[in-house]
Design a protein around this motif. Sequence first.
Motif, PDB file in Angstrom:
ATOM      1  N   THR A  75       0.836  -1.199   0.000  1.00  6.92           N
ATOM      2  CA  THR A  75       0.000   0.000   0.000  1.00  6.92           C
ATOM      3  C   THR A  75       0.875   1.255   0.000  1.00  6.92           C
ATOM      4  OG1 THR A  75      -0.032  -0.284   2.393  1.00  6.92           O
ATOM      5  CG2 THR A  75      -2.028  -0.945   1.210  1.00  6.92           C
ATOM      6  N   ILE A  76       0.308   2.326  -0.513  1.00  6.42           N
ATOM      7  CA  ILE A  76       1.017   3.607  -0.516  1.00  6.42           C
ATOM      8  C   ILE A  76       0.991   4.211   0.882  1.00  6.42           C
ATOM      9  CG2 ILE A  76       0.871   5.994  -1.303  1.00  6.42           C
ATOM     10  CD1 ILE A  76      -0.381   4.880  -3.924  1.00  6.42           C
ATOM     11  N   THR A  77       2.142   4.638   1.359  1.00  6.86           N
ATOM     12  CA  THR A  77       2.176   5.492   2.547  1.00  6.86           C
ATOM     13  C   THR A  77       2.217   6.930   2.030  1.00  6.86           C
ATOM     14  OG1 THR A  77       3.361   3.846   3.830  1.00  6.86           O
ATOM     15  CG2 THR A  77       3.481   6.109   4.617  1.00  6.86           C
ATOM     16  N   ARG A  82       1.727  12.485  -2.831  1.00  6.49           N
ATOM     17  CA  ARG A  82       0.503  11.674  -2.892  1.00  6.49           C
ATOM     18  C   ARG A  82      -0.730  12.492  -2.496  1.00  6.49           C
ATOM     19  NH1 ARG A  82       1.726   7.034  -5.718  1.00  6.49           N
ATOM     20  NH2 ARG A  82       3.353   5.822  -4.692  1.00  6.49           N
ATOM     21  N   ALA A 287      12.465  -8.085  -4.228  1.00  3.63           N
ATOM     22  CA  ALA A 287      11.277  -8.701  -4.812  1.00  3.63           C
ATOM     23  C   ALA A 287      11.145 -10.182  -4.419  1.00  3.63           C
ATOM     24  CB  ALA A 287      11.309  -8.569  -6.325  1.00  3.63           C
ATOM     25  N   GLU A 303       2.675 -10.489   3.988  1.00  9.58           N
ATOM     26  CA  GLU A 303       2.771  -9.578   2.849  1.00  9.58           C
ATOM     27  C   GLU A 303       4.141  -9.697   2.184  1.00  9.58           C
ATOM     28  OE1 GLU A 303       2.761  -5.384   3.555  1.00  9.58           O
ATOM     29  OE2 GLU A 303       3.706  -5.580   5.501  1.00  9.58           O
ATOM     30  N   HIS A 306       8.410  -5.659  -0.351  1.00 12.13           N
ATOM     31  CA  HIS A 306       8.598  -4.475  -1.207  1.00 12.13           C
ATOM     32  C   HIS A 306       7.343  -3.609  -1.239  1.00 12.13           C
ATOM     33  CE1 HIS A 306       6.202  -6.281  -4.428  1.00 12.13           C
ATOM     34  NE2 HIS A 306       6.865  -7.404  -4.244  1.00 12.13           N
ATOM     35  N   GLY A 307       7.457  -2.459  -1.907  1.00 11.20           N
ATOM     36  CA  GLY A 307       6.340  -1.518  -1.981  1.00 11.20           C
ATOM     37  C   GLY A 307       5.447  -1.770  -3.182  1.00 11.20           C
ATOM     38  N   ARG A 311       7.005   2.927 -10.156  1.00 10.69           N
ATOM     39  CA  ARG A 311       7.579   3.216 -11.479  1.00 10.69           C
ATOM     40  C   ARG A 311       6.991   2.284 -12.550  1.00 10.69           C
ATOM     41  NH1 ARG A 311      11.838   2.583 -14.858  1.00 10.69           N
ATOM     42  NH2 ARG A 311      12.354   0.557 -13.959  1.00 10.69           N
ATOM     43  N   SER A 323       7.532  -5.825 -16.388  1.00 12.72           N
ATOM     44  CA  SER A 323       8.028  -7.130 -15.973  1.00 12.72           C
ATOM     45  C   SER A 323       8.246  -7.060 -14.468  1.00 12.72           C
ATOM     46  CB  SER A 323       9.327  -7.464 -16.720  1.00 12.72           C
ATOM     47  OG  SER A 323       9.783  -8.748 -16.360  1.00 12.72           O
ATOM     48  N   THR A 324       7.143  -7.087 -13.746  1.00 11.12           N
ATOM     49  CA  THR A 324       7.181  -6.936 -12.288  1.00 11.12           C
ATOM     50  C   THR A 324       7.119  -8.312 -11.630  1.00 11.12           C
ATOM     51  OG1 THR A 324       5.881  -4.932 -12.657  1.00 11.12           O
ATOM     52  CG2 THR A 324       6.162  -5.644 -10.378  1.00 11.12           C
TER      53      THR A 324
HETATM   54  P1  NAP Z   1       9.139  -0.287  -4.150  1.00 13.53           P
HETATM   55  O1  NAP Z   1       7.740  -0.326  -4.532  1.00 13.53           O
HETATM   56  O2  NAP Z   1       9.616  -1.398  -3.280  1.00 13.53           O
HETATM   57  O3  NAP Z   1      10.029  -0.234  -5.464  1.00 13.53           O
HETATM   58  C1  NAP Z   1      11.332   0.281  -5.535  1.00 13.53           C
HETATM   59  C2  NAP Z   1      12.041  -0.294  -6.751  1.00 13.53           C
HETATM   60  O4  NAP Z   1      12.480  -1.620  -6.446  1.00 13.53           O
HETATM   61  C3  NAP Z   1      11.172  -0.428  -7.976  1.00 13.53           C
HETATM   62  O5  NAP Z   1      11.104   0.761  -8.710  1.00 13.53           O
HETATM   63  C4  NAP Z   1      11.849  -1.562  -8.714  1.00 13.53           C
HETATM   64  O6  NAP Z   1      13.050  -1.143  -9.342  1.00 13.53           O
HETATM   65  C5  NAP Z   1      12.259  -2.471  -7.551  1.00 13.53           C
HETATM   66  N1  NAP Z   1      11.206  -3.441  -7.185  1.00 13.53           N
HETATM   67  C6  NAP Z   1      10.516  -3.522  -6.013  1.00 13.53           C
HETATM   68  N2  NAP Z   1       9.673  -4.532  -6.035  1.00 13.53           N
HETATM   69  C7  NAP Z   1       9.774  -5.100  -7.255  1.00 13.53           C
HETATM   70  C8  NAP Z   1       9.125  -6.192  -7.882  1.00 13.53           C
HETATM   71  N3  NAP Z   1       8.179  -6.889  -7.242  1.00 13.53           N
HETATM   72  N4  NAP Z   1       9.482  -6.507  -9.157  1.00 13.53           N
HETATM   73  C9  NAP Z   1      10.418  -5.810  -9.791  1.00 13.53           C
HETATM   74  N5  NAP Z   1      11.079  -4.763  -9.242  1.00 13.53           N
HETATM   75  C10 NAP Z   1      10.756  -4.417  -8.001  1.00 13.53           C
HETATM   76  O7  NAP Z   1       9.467   1.064  -3.366  1.00 13.53           O
HETATM   77  P2  NAP Z   1       9.108   2.586  -3.732  1.00 13.53           P
HETATM   78  O8  NAP Z   1       9.014   2.776  -5.192  1.00 13.53           O
HETATM   79  O9  NAP Z   1      10.080   3.344  -2.923  1.00 13.53           O
HETATM   80  O10 NAP Z   1       7.695   2.803  -3.076  1.00 13.53           O
HETATM   81  C11 NAP Z   1       6.487   2.811  -3.825  1.00 13.53           C
HETATM   82  C12 NAP Z   1       5.332   2.919  -2.862  1.00 13.53           C
HETATM   83  O11 NAP Z   1       5.286   1.760  -2.042  1.00 13.53           O
HETATM   84  C13 NAP Z   1       5.400   4.104  -1.929  1.00 13.53           C
HETATM   85  O12 NAP Z   1       4.208   4.837  -1.991  1.00 13.53           O
HETATM   86  C14 NAP Z   1       5.590   3.503  -0.549  1.00 13.53           C
HETATM   87  O13 NAP Z   1       4.878   4.220   0.413  1.00 13.53           O
HETATM   88  C15 NAP Z   1       5.031   2.119  -0.711  1.00 13.53           C
HETATM   89  N6  NAP Z   1       5.632   1.076   0.169  1.00 13.53           N
HETATM   90  C16 NAP Z   1       4.761   0.191   0.729  1.00 13.53           C
HETATM   91  C17 NAP Z   1       5.225  -0.868   1.487  1.00 13.53           C
HETATM   92  C18 NAP Z   1       4.245  -1.812   2.079  1.00 13.53           C
HETATM   93  O14 NAP Z   1       3.061  -1.702   1.864  1.00 13.53           O
HETATM   94  N7  NAP Z   1       4.683  -2.793   2.811  1.00 13.53           N
HETATM   95  C19 NAP Z   1       6.604  -1.031   1.652  1.00 13.53           C
HETATM   96  C20 NAP Z   1       7.467  -0.135   1.038  1.00 13.53           C
HETATM   97  C21 NAP Z   1       6.975   0.913   0.281  1.00 13.53           C
HETATM   98  P3  NAP Z   1      13.128  -0.630 -10.876  1.00 13.53           P
HETATM   99  O15 NAP Z   1      12.221   0.558 -10.945  1.00 13.53           O
HETATM  100  O16 NAP Z   1      14.577  -0.300 -11.007  1.00 13.53           O
HETATM  101  O17 NAP Z   1      12.679  -1.739 -11.773  1.00 13.53           O
END
Ligand code: NAP
Length: 398
Positions: A75-77, A82, A287, A303, A306-307, A311, A323-324
């Motif tokens: 989830t988004i924090t 935001r 991931a 859970e 990762h977030g 992107r 390709s997630t």
């Molecule tokens: P993120 O979603 O973990 O992603 C950061 C980067 O890590 C991505 O851009 C990607 O790199 C890579 N990545 C993460 N998970 C991946 C996956 N499953 N597959 C492929 N690549 C992956 O962190 P963020 O972009 O800093 O945060 C985005 C949102 O997530 C924020 O709004 C934050 O608040 C939220 N968040 C939520 C939680 C939770 O709910 N537990 C935890 C952390 C963050 P590339 O772009 O280089 O491909």
Amino acid sequence: MEKIKMTTPLVEMDGDEMTRILWKMIKEDLLEPYIDLKTEYYDLGLEHRNETNDQVTIDSAMATKKYKVAVKCATITPNAARMSEYNLKEMWKSPNGTIRAILDGTVFRAPIVVKGIEPCVKNWKKPITIARHAYGDVYKGSEMKIPGPGKVELVYTAEDGTQTKELVHEFDGPGIVQGMHNLNKSIESFARSCFSYALDTKQDLWFATKDTISKKYDHTFKDIFQEIYDKEFDEKFKAAGIEYFYTLIDDAVARVMKSEGGYIWACKNYDGDVMSDMVSSAFGSLAMMTSVLVSPEGYYEYEAAHGTVQRHYYKHLKGEETSTNSVATIFAWTGALRKRGELDGNKELMEFADRLEKATIDTIEAGEMTKDLALITTIENPTVLNSEGFIKAIAKRL
Ligand code: NAP
Ligand code: MG
């Protein structure tokens, strides 16, 4: 094929962005064809949190207390960006923080180990699970800059007004000082969560502090763990063939590096913050990291670590291919389904969780993976799949 029946629902917490897209695909392609899926659904997507003034997050945590097992999407924090992106009424708190405050749990993070994604530490063969104490110490500290000569003391004023003092330092020039605290109650529930999870997963539990230097503060952590172990867990650990091992933090770090893995490492708040990033990056990829919140009463919330992969989501919105990696989210579901099966005595559900995990791992080991893994794998000529293609490849094996 007849679908697997469930007797008690799982608490399902839906989330945001790319992980919300994966969530739906996982349910449609990997779960619903095989399971008569029973969930109590809570939409923790930011829009719905905003509509309900975040009540939905609280409701989902209360439902977890009722049903004992939850599975949560990332989830988004909210931050300033935001606020305008989603036109929010308020900067709602982190759902994970809200849920953790209600369930009072400890978060355990463990890597998913597959052949072909090799840890940087070559002797690590099995996962190392980090349990981080999520209350107090330097994270709730108070600090002062000392401008010049003078005396700093700790003062405890009891309810009846009596005072106990302890000299921190006689300053003869400028310096700095910090006060921090913890609560026996919080340390006790941390200890219980760790011992219960070790029993649950049949892994040894390691715990380490600096009690030789911090003879009251850190020593209290050591004593509380030992007391609870002796009173409540010693016999159960022996019966399960696992061990509780306490050592000094520097000795623990040295041993971890030389170990094969396969244990839980309980860390004080700061140690857990630092060590979990070290351990997770050394295992290969965020991931491939799962996360489970375990409360001392035995509630579980699974859970991915990762977030919401923002992107990738913006690319997806533009109609571009993504390709997630869905592995950690799939394992959140299998963790929850297995626990549900265990609590309900539903063997079929537990076996399904095993089969889905195996199908996922086999897919990667056969060279079919998402881009993030293809970049770091030791497998030659991997096939790079898009988000949906990877889930379909798992479905085919399943
Ligand atoms: P993120 O979603 O973990 O992603 C950061 C980067 O890590 C991505 O851009 C990607 O790199 C890579 N990545 C993460 N998970 C991946 C996956 N499953 N597959 C492929 N690549 C992956 O962190 P963020 O972009 O800093 O945060 C985005 C949102 O997530 C924020 O709004 C934050 O608040 C939220 N968040 C939520 C939680 C939770 O709910 N537990 C935890 C952390 C963050 P590339 O772009 O280089 O491909
Ligand atoms: Mg950190």
